[in-house]
Scaffold this motif. Structure first.
Motif, PDB file in Angstrom:
ATOM      1  N   SER A   1       0.692  -1.244  -0.623  1.00  0.00           N
ATOM      2  CA  SER A   1       0.072  -0.431   0.092  1.00  0.00           C
ATOM      3  C   SER A   1       0.365   1.114   0.216  1.00  0.00           C
ATOM      4  O   SER A   1       0.937   2.075  -0.943  1.00  0.00           O
ATOM      5  CB  SER A   1      -1.198  -0.030   1.269  1.00  0.00           C
ATOM      6  N   SER A   2       1.942   1.833   1.194  1.00  0.00           N
ATOM      7  CA  SER A   2       2.644   2.378   0.728  1.00  0.00           C
ATOM      8  C   SER A   2       3.338   2.938  -0.224  1.00  0.00           C
ATOM      9  O   SER A   2       3.319   4.170  -1.148  1.00  0.00           O
ATOM     10  CB  SER A   2       4.247   2.265   1.928  1.00  0.00           C
TER      11      SER A   2
ATOM     12  N   ASN B   1      -0.695   6.840   5.759  1.00  0.00           N
ATOM     13  CA  ASN B   1      -1.780   6.469   4.556  1.00  0.00           C
ATOM     14  C   ASN B   1      -2.096   5.909   4.918  1.00  0.00           C
ATOM     15  O   ASN B   1      -3.052   4.997   4.156  1.00  0.00           O
ATOM     16  CB  ASN B   1      -0.580   7.225   3.680  1.00  0.00           C
ATOM     17  N   VAL B   2      -1.000   4.510   5.036  1.00  0.00           N
ATOM     18  CA  VAL B   2      -2.240   2.787   4.938  1.00  0.00           C
ATOM     19  C   VAL B   2      -3.124   2.962   5.822  1.00  0.00           C
ATOM     20  O   VAL B   2      -3.178   1.676   6.147  1.00  0.00           O
ATOM     21  CB  VAL B   2      -0.804   2.110   5.082  1.00  0.00           C
ATOM     22  N   SER B   3      -2.762   3.616   7.259  1.00  0.00           N
ATOM     23  CA  SER B   3      -4.460   3.768   7.635  1.00  0.00           C
ATOM     24  C   SER B   3      -5.733   4.158   7.284  1.00  0.00           C
ATOM     25  O   SER B   3      -6.369   3.589   7.513  1.00  0.00           O
ATOM     26  CB  SER B   3      -3.981   3.878   9.264  1.00  0.00           C
ATOM     27  N   ALA B   4      -5.119   5.337   6.322  1.00  0.00           N
ATOM     28  CA  ALA B   4      -5.906   5.877   6.256  1.00  0.00           C
ATOM     29  C   ALA B   4      -6.783   4.882   4.484  1.00  0.00           C
ATOM     30  O   ALA B   4      -7.915   4.924   4.513  1.00  0.00           O
ATOM     31  CB  ALA B   4      -5.842   7.601   5.446  1.00  0.00           C
ATOM     32  N   ILE B   5      -5.746   4.123   3.793  1.00  0.00           N
ATOM     33  CA  ILE B   5      -6.252   3.167   3.293  1.00  0.00           C
ATOM     34  C   ILE B   5      -7.657   2.479   3.956  1.00  0.00           C
ATOM     35  O   ILE B   5      -7.907   2.655   2.893  1.00  0.00           O
ATOM     36  CB  ILE B   5      -5.073   2.303   2.384  1.00  0.00           C
ATOM     37  N   PHE B   6      -6.631   1.738   4.970  1.00  0.00           N
ATOM     38  CA  PHE B   6      -7.724   0.469   5.488  1.00  0.00           C
ATOM     39  C   PHE B   6      -8.844   0.367   6.030  1.00  0.00           C
ATOM     40  O   PHE B   6     -10.179   0.482   5.696  1.00  0.00           O
ATOM     41  CB  PHE B   6      -6.522   0.280   6.986  1.00  0.00           C
ATOM     42  N   ALA B   7      -8.872   2.499   6.042  1.00  0.00           N
ATOM     43  CA  ALA B   7     -10.210   2.515   6.287  1.00  0.00           C
ATOM     44  C   ALA B   7     -10.956   3.428   5.386  1.00  0.00           C
ATOM     45  O   ALA B   7     -12.546   2.985   5.354  1.00  0.00           O
ATOM     46  CB  ALA B   7     -10.291   3.646   7.978  1.00  0.00           C
ATOM     47  N   THR B   8     -10.506   4.386   4.487  1.00  0.00           N
ATOM     48  CA  THR B   8     -10.929   3.655   3.551  1.00  0.00           C
ATOM     49  C   THR B   8     -12.098   3.001   2.866  1.00  0.00           C
ATOM     50  O   THR B   8     -12.687   3.029   2.437  1.00  0.00           O
ATOM     51  CB  THR B   8     -10.413   4.482   2.584  1.00  0.00           C
TER      52      THR B   8
END
Length: 286
Positions: free
Chosen positions: A37-38, A154-161
């Motif tokens: 993801s990163s 940003n990876v946490s943002a991807i997971f939540a999104t």
């Protein structure tokens, strides 16, 4: 008599134990997801930042022209130019890279799941309450496991999104496959088509306009998570909104907020235009 009895369930504790178990048992898997993801986010962001600003605006104008109209293309180009004049060009590119990455992952996961649900009533019965929960659960709740598994960034943002934006493409893919004309399916079966040939050459092409509507909804929901995801350290336009809230900076809040609105308009109109092109193509071939 008016007080609730002293009864306490421990469901939350069980969920906490389960999440801790996943984090321990699947540490390598989550590290792999973090790495992919990163790298994807950074790669897309680096490419967008490498592209000259004027070329990016020209591409937006051409896409708006092709999928909507000349006036729309010029208007979308003006929106992008205005975001640049706000000093938010790099933040916009970061936001776009997060959205693109989230949507790509949603499509890779969501379309196969939607096809599986269309062919399996049992799997569909199991998945529907899960999708209902994903769509109705407050968005902030998704940030907790995101931080737990991937930390801030940003990876946490991807997971939540991903959790928030995934249901529409799954549901509409299932609906699209189930909605294919039975006479068309029977005709393909009469020519000896296998299940795979039926899916690839008949059902998916027929269902593509509805699936594209699901892509549009997923993309818009991913964009809706921009500000919320900034609370777990996601950079981009959402971060600027959060900074403006903390500082009570009306000017920055307006500029970052209207920039998100501009992106939402552009993304919505272009993805709708793509769906419309597929709809016309599908109607022409029927």
């Amino acid at each position: 008599m008016g007080n609730f009895p002293d009864i306490r369930t421990q469901i939350g504790d069980y969920v906490d134990q389960f999440v801790s178990f996943l984090d321990t048992s699947l540490e390598g898997f989550f590290d792999f997801i973090f790495f992919i993801s990163s790298r994807t986010i950074n790669g897309i962001a680096d490419f967008l930042m490498w592209m000259p600003w004027w070329l990016f605006i020209i591409l937006i104008i051409l896409m708006g022209w092709y999928f909507k109209s000349v006036v729309s293309g010029v208007l979308y180009g003006l929106f992008i130019f205005l975001i640049g004049t706000f000093g938010l060009w790099e933040d916009m590119m970061t936001t776009i890279s997060i959205i693109i990455t989230a949507v790509i992952i949603c499509l890779i996961i969501g379309i196969p799941l939607g096809v599986w649900m269309a062919f399996s009533k049992g799997f569909s019965t199991v998945m529907r309450p899960l999708l209902d929960a994903m769509q109705t659960m407050p968005s902030f709740v998704y940030l907790i496991p995101a931080i737990f598994f991937f930390g801030l960034g940003n990876v946490s943002a991807i997971f939540a999104t991903l959790i928030y934006a995934l249901p529409p493409v799954i549901r509409l893919t299932e609906l699209a496959i189930r909605g294919v004309d039975k006479e068309v399916i029977e005709s393909a079966q009469s020519f000896g088509s296998s299940n795979w040939q039926m899916l690839k050459k008949v059902q998916l092409p027929q269902a593509l306009p509805t699936i594209m509507a699901g892509v549009n909804q997923t993309t818009m929901m991913a964009l809706a998570m921009v500000v919320i995801a900034s609370m777990v350290g996601a950079s981009g336009l959402g971060e600027q909104v959060l900074v403006a809230i903390n500082r009570i900076d009306i000017a920055l809040g307006f500029e970052a907020g209207i920039s998100i609105v501009f992106l939402a308009i552009i993304i919505d109109r272009i993805t709708n235009g793509v769906a419309g092109k597929f709809q016309k193509h599908g109607g022409a071939t029927e």
